[in-house]
Design a protein around this motif. Structure first.
Motif, PDB file in Angstrom:
ATOM      1  N   LEU A  88     -18.699 -28.265  30.873  1.00  0.00           N
ATOM      2  CA  LEU A  88     -18.672 -28.376  32.336  1.00  0.00           C
ATOM      3  C   LEU A  88     -18.878 -27.009  32.991  1.00  0.00           C
ATOM      4  N   ALA A  89     -18.223 -25.982  32.458  1.00  0.00           N
ATOM      5  CA  ALA A  89     -18.364 -24.636  33.023  1.00  0.00           C
ATOM      6  C   ALA A  89     -19.818 -24.181  32.963  1.00  0.00           C
ATOM      7  N   MET A  90     -20.498 -24.457  31.866  1.00  0.00           N
ATOM      8  CA  MET A  90     -21.914 -24.075  31.742  1.00  0.00           C
ATOM      9  C   MET A  90     -22.776 -24.812  32.762  1.00  0.00           C
ATOM     10  N   ILE A  91     -22.448 -26.069  33.007  1.00  0.00           N
ATOM     11  CA  ILE A  91     -23.210 -26.840  33.997  1.00  0.00           C
ATOM     12  C   ILE A  91     -23.049 -26.241  35.383  1.00  0.00           C
ATOM     13  N   PHE A  92     -21.836 -25.857  35.735  1.00  0.00           N
ATOM     14  CA  PHE A  92     -21.596 -25.256  37.056  1.00  0.00           C
ATOM     15  C   PHE A  92     -22.280 -23.893  37.171  1.00  0.00           C
ATOM     16  N   VAL A  93     -22.366 -23.146  36.085  1.00  0.00           N
ATOM     17  CA  VAL A  93     -23.103 -21.873  36.116  1.00  0.00           C
ATOM     18  C   VAL A  93     -24.582 -22.138  36.393  1.00  0.00           C
ATOM     19  N   LEU A  94     -25.138 -23.164  35.756  1.00  0.00           N
ATOM     20  CA  LEU A  94     -26.539 -23.528  36.004  1.00  0.00           C
ATOM     21  C   LEU A  94     -26.745 -23.934  37.463  1.00  0.00           C
ATOM     22  N   ILE A  95     -25.766 -24.650  38.024  1.00  0.00           N
ATOM     23  CA  ILE A  95     -25.868 -25.064  39.433  1.00  0.00           C
ATOM     24  C   ILE A  95     -25.908 -23.843  40.349  1.00  0.00           C
ATOM     25  N   ILE A  96     -25.084 -22.839  40.062  1.00  0.00           N
ATOM     26  CA  ILE A  96     -25.077 -21.619  40.875  1.00  0.00           C
ATOM     27  C   ILE A  96     -26.423 -20.900  40.777  1.00  0.00           C
ATOM     28  N   ILE A  97     -26.942 -20.782  39.563  1.00  0.00           N
ATOM     29  CA  ILE A  97     -28.246 -20.119  39.375  1.00  0.00           C
ATOM     30  C   ILE A  97     -29.344 -20.869  40.113  1.00  0.00           C
ATOM     31  N   LYS A  98     -29.257 -22.202  40.105  1.00  0.00           N
ATOM     32  CA  LYS A  98     -30.273 -23.029  40.769  1.00  0.00           C
ATOM     33  C   LYS A  98     -30.340 -22.754  42.265  1.00  0.00           C
ATOM     34  N   GLN A  99     -29.226 -22.369  42.874  1.00  0.00           N
ATOM     35  CA  GLN A  99     -29.208 -22.116  44.316  1.00  0.00           C
ATOM     36  C   GLN A  99     -30.060 -20.895  44.683  1.00  0.00           C
ATOM     37  N   PHE A 100     -30.215 -19.977  43.749  1.00  0.00           N
ATOM     38  CA  PHE A 100     -30.966 -18.753  44.018  1.00  0.00           C
ATOM     39  C   PHE A 100     -32.371 -18.772  43.401  1.00  0.00           C
ATOM     40  N   ARG A 101     -32.573 -19.694  42.456  1.00  0.00           N
ATOM     41  CA  ARG A 101     -33.887 -19.819  41.817  1.00  0.00           C
ATOM     42  C   ARG A 101     -34.287 -21.281  41.839  1.00  0.00           C
ATOM     43  N   PHE A 102     -34.944 -21.691  42.925  1.00  0.00           N
ATOM     44  CA  PHE A 102     -35.272 -23.110  43.081  1.00  0.00           C
ATOM     45  C   PHE A 102     -36.232 -23.591  41.998  1.00  0.00           C
ATOM     46  N   ASP A 103     -37.149 -22.727  41.560  1.00  0.00           N
ATOM     47  CA  ASP A 103     -38.149 -23.121  40.571  1.00  0.00           C
ATOM     48  C   ASP A 103     -37.597 -23.208  39.156  1.00  0.00           C
ATOM     49  N   MET A 104     -36.321 -22.925  38.976  1.00  0.00           N
ATOM     50  CA  MET A 104     -35.717 -23.057  37.654  1.00  0.00           C
ATOM     51  C   MET A 104     -35.731 -24.525  37.226  1.00  0.00           C
ATOM     52  N   LYS A 105     -36.202 -24.796  36.020  1.00  0.00           N
ATOM     53  CA  LYS A 105     -36.271 -26.169  35.508  1.00  0.00           C
ATOM     54  C   LYS A 105     -34.860 -26.595  35.083  1.00  0.00           C
ATOM     55  N   PHE A 106     -34.141 -27.204  36.022  1.00  0.00           N
ATOM     56  CA  PHE A 106     -32.736 -27.537  35.785  1.00  0.00           C
ATOM     57  C   PHE A 106     -32.595 -28.535  34.638  1.00  0.00           C
ATOM     58  N   SER A 107     -33.452 -29.560  34.600  1.00  0.00           N
ATOM     59  CA  SER A 107     -33.372 -30.573  33.538  1.00  0.00           C
ATOM     60  C   SER A 107     -33.583 -29.946  32.173  1.00  0.00           C
ATOM     61  N   LYS A 108     -34.537 -29.037  32.084  1.00  0.00           N
ATOM     62  CA  LYS A 108     -34.818 -28.375  30.809  1.00  0.00           C
ATOM     63  C   LYS A 108     -33.614 -27.581  30.329  1.00  0.00           C
ATOM     64  N   HIS A 109     -33.061 -26.748  31.224  1.00  0.00           N
ATOM     65  CA  HIS A 109     -31.935 -25.905  30.832  1.00  0.00           C
ATOM     66  C   HIS A 109     -30.684 -26.738  30.530  1.00  0.00           C
ATOM     67  N   LEU A 110     -30.480 -27.801  31.300  1.00  0.00           N
ATOM     68  CA  LEU A 110     -29.332 -28.673  31.054  1.00  0.00           C
ATOM     69  C   LEU A 110     -29.468 -29.356  29.701  1.00  0.00           C
ATOM     70  N   ALA A 111     -30.678 -29.831  29.380  1.00  0.00           N
ATOM     71  CA  ALA A 111     -30.907 -30.490  28.092  1.00  0.00           C
ATOM     72  C   ALA A 111     -30.688 -29.523  26.933  1.00  0.00           C
ATOM     73  N   VAL A 112     -31.160 -28.294  27.088  1.00  0.00           N
ATOM     74  CA  VAL A 112     -30.994 -27.293  26.028  1.00  0.00           C
ATOM     75  C   VAL A 112     -29.513 -26.947  25.842  1.00  0.00           C
TER      76      VAL A 112
END
Length: 505
Positions: free
Chosen positions: A390-414
């Motif tokens: 869960l903590a890793m998912i929330f870190v990805l969410i924070i990064i997504k706010q500053f980098r919209f082009d980040m492939k969230f599905s890809k990073h979440l799956a990895v």
């Protein structure tokens, strides 16, 4: 008069319209062979995954299914990108989990993972994808549900055509019909003869008991369940190699669907989330000393280790899940979101994620303190693993706010795959047993609960034996209690169980 009426008509002219026969699809030899393989593989899947816990046999079943998918898709000239090759390697690796651990929960989770990931793998190969789909939930829906069920009856059609077009199939139909007719009559005659002769009654009763025992009916039930599984699996393979008439995933359509979901004013969202954030601030201020105790490993006044660790842990866990749902709601239903997401919405997303990370860190610190005092259990291990995820998912969410082009599905799956691999290949119950034994030997644990270890899987029992805290006599007693039925031994065909079996003799 009659000749005038018929004048101008040809004698072969038909006044009755002939029915137009629907053109039957032609199936290649590859489809016929695949149909036979899928039926056998589905029965093995039902028997060694659904009805029995899993081991070496289940590893072989999944490897065979994955290999068949690769061979068939290559036969259909589907292209395998580098991503698909890596994906196939991941599936093969996770298929080994059934052989290296005796943990039923881990094996069941791994089976679910392989089923979902395997369906997406076949879908990805059929689509010639070279990356994880941006709209992964939509792709997963197509891979698991839409495409396979679009050809759910294709295998039945192939089987029917094969039987109709072959002499062997026609003979098989006649044999089955003859058996259907003769079984009731044979049963009546046998019943009469058994009533007339005691010797024949004992003979037929013995034959009946040997053939129609409990395992026979289990096999019949497994065959019945295997039929829909076979239809689904064949539909999965066939639909992704014959995509004509199927709606492909369109990113523009997915974007439009997400856009249509945005119906709530951002002001309403801000108004709804602000009280929650204020509540968190007040909560942290009022409980500052209480929470800081978790990081300094000191107990607040009036608390025992057990009371302090247990109090609020699962409540914080629930709050973290609720916050994740709130963030998803904000991203999906706010009128201005996505690429045009305003700074205010980003701020609230980051703030809520940060608050949640603090809650997770506090809960984990309390759990670590509790474990260091009372040792590990399965619940503590799995809960801690999920909190880290869960903590890793929330870190990805924070990064997504500053980098919209980040492939969230890809990073979440990895991230999920790596964390799930860590869970599976760490053999959790072996880790739990080893940790508790080391804590006991170092004097940090007052008592070692060997009864709990013996109730775990063979992973924990083998670890305890290697560490010298249980004897071969304990293992023999454990086997006598757990290996009561020969059929049930199938679940113990894994490395830990095989080694443990040899140590007990």
């Amino acid at each position: 008069m009659e000749n005038n009426m018929l004048k101008g008509f040809d004698e072969n002219t038909s006044f009755i319209s002939q029915p137009v026969e629907k053109e039957k699809p032609e199936y290649s030899k590859a489809e016929t062979l695949l149909s036979v393989f899928v039926l056998i593989a589905s029965f093995c899947f039902v028997r060694y995954v659904l009805f029995h816990a899993m081991g070496f046999i289940t590893t072989a079943v999944f490897i065979a299914i994955i290999s068949a998918a690769i061979i068939y898709m290559k036969k259909k000239e589907c292209e395998f990108s580098r991503f698909n090759k890596v994906f196939a390697a991941v599936l093969y690796i996770f298929s080994l989990v059934f052989s290296i651990t005796a943990n039923s929960l881990v094996k069941n989770l791994d089976a679910a993972f392989l089923i979902g990931a395997g369906a997406y793998f076949v879908y990805s190969v059929g689509a010639s994808s070279d990356k994880i789909d941006r709209f992964l939930p939509y792709a997963m829906f197509k891979a698991i549900f839409e495409y396979p069920f679009s050809h759910i009856g294709t295998q039945a059609s192939i089987t029917s055509d094969s039987l109709s077009n072959s002499k062997t199939g026609s003979n098989a139909k006649l044999i089955i019909l003859g058996l259907i007719i003769t079984v009731p009559l044979t049963a009546i005659v046998a019943s009469l003869l058994m009533s007339a002769d005691d010797g024949l009654e004992r003979m037929l009763s013995g034959i009946y008991d040997k053939i129609f025992r409990e395992e026979f009916w289990n096999i019949i039930l497994q065959l019945i369940v295997a039929v829909p599984c076979s239809l689904y699996l064949f539909g999965l393979f066939y639909s992704n190699s014959h995509r004509n008439g199927l709606i492909a995933l369109n990113e523009q359509v997915c974007t439009q669907k997400l856009y249509n979901m945005r119906a709530i004013s951002n002001l309403v969202v801000y108004t709804a989330v602000t009280p929650i954030c204020i509540l968190y601030v007040l909560f942290f201020i009022s409980q500052a000393g209480y929470f800081l105790s978790a990081f300094t490993k000191s107990l607040p006044e009036g608390f025992t280790y057990a009371d302090y660790a247990r109090r609020g842990f699962f409540e914080l866990f629930a709050v973290a899940l609720i916050n994740l749902g709130v963030l998803c709601f904000m991203s999906l239903f706010s009128k201005k979101a996505g690429r045009e997401k305003p700074s205010a919405l980003k701020f609230y997303s980051v703030l809520l994620s940060a608050f949640t990370l603090v809650l997770i860190a506090t809960a984990m610190s309390k759990m670590v303190m509790y474990i260091s005092k009372y040792g590990l259990t399965a619940l503590r291990f799995y809960t801690s693993w999920f909190m880290v995820l869960l903590a890793m998912i929330f870190v990805l969410i924070i990064i997504k706010q500053f980098r919209f082009d980040m492939k969230f599905s890809k990073h979440l799956a990895v991230v999920f795959t790596l964390m799930f691999g860590l869970l599976c290949f760490s053999r959790p119950e072996a880790v739990i047993a080893r940790y508790n034994i080391e804590m006991y030997k170092s004097g940090n644990l007052e008592e070692l609960d060997t009864d709990t270890i013996m109730r775990m899987s063979d992973d924990a029992v083998l670890t305890a034996y290697n560490e010298g805290v249980i004897t071969s006599e304990d293992i023999s007693e454990f086997h006598e209690h757990n290996y009561s039925a020969d059929a049930d031994k199938l679940r113990y065909f894994n490395i830990s169980s095989v080694i443990l079996e040899t140590r007990s003799h």
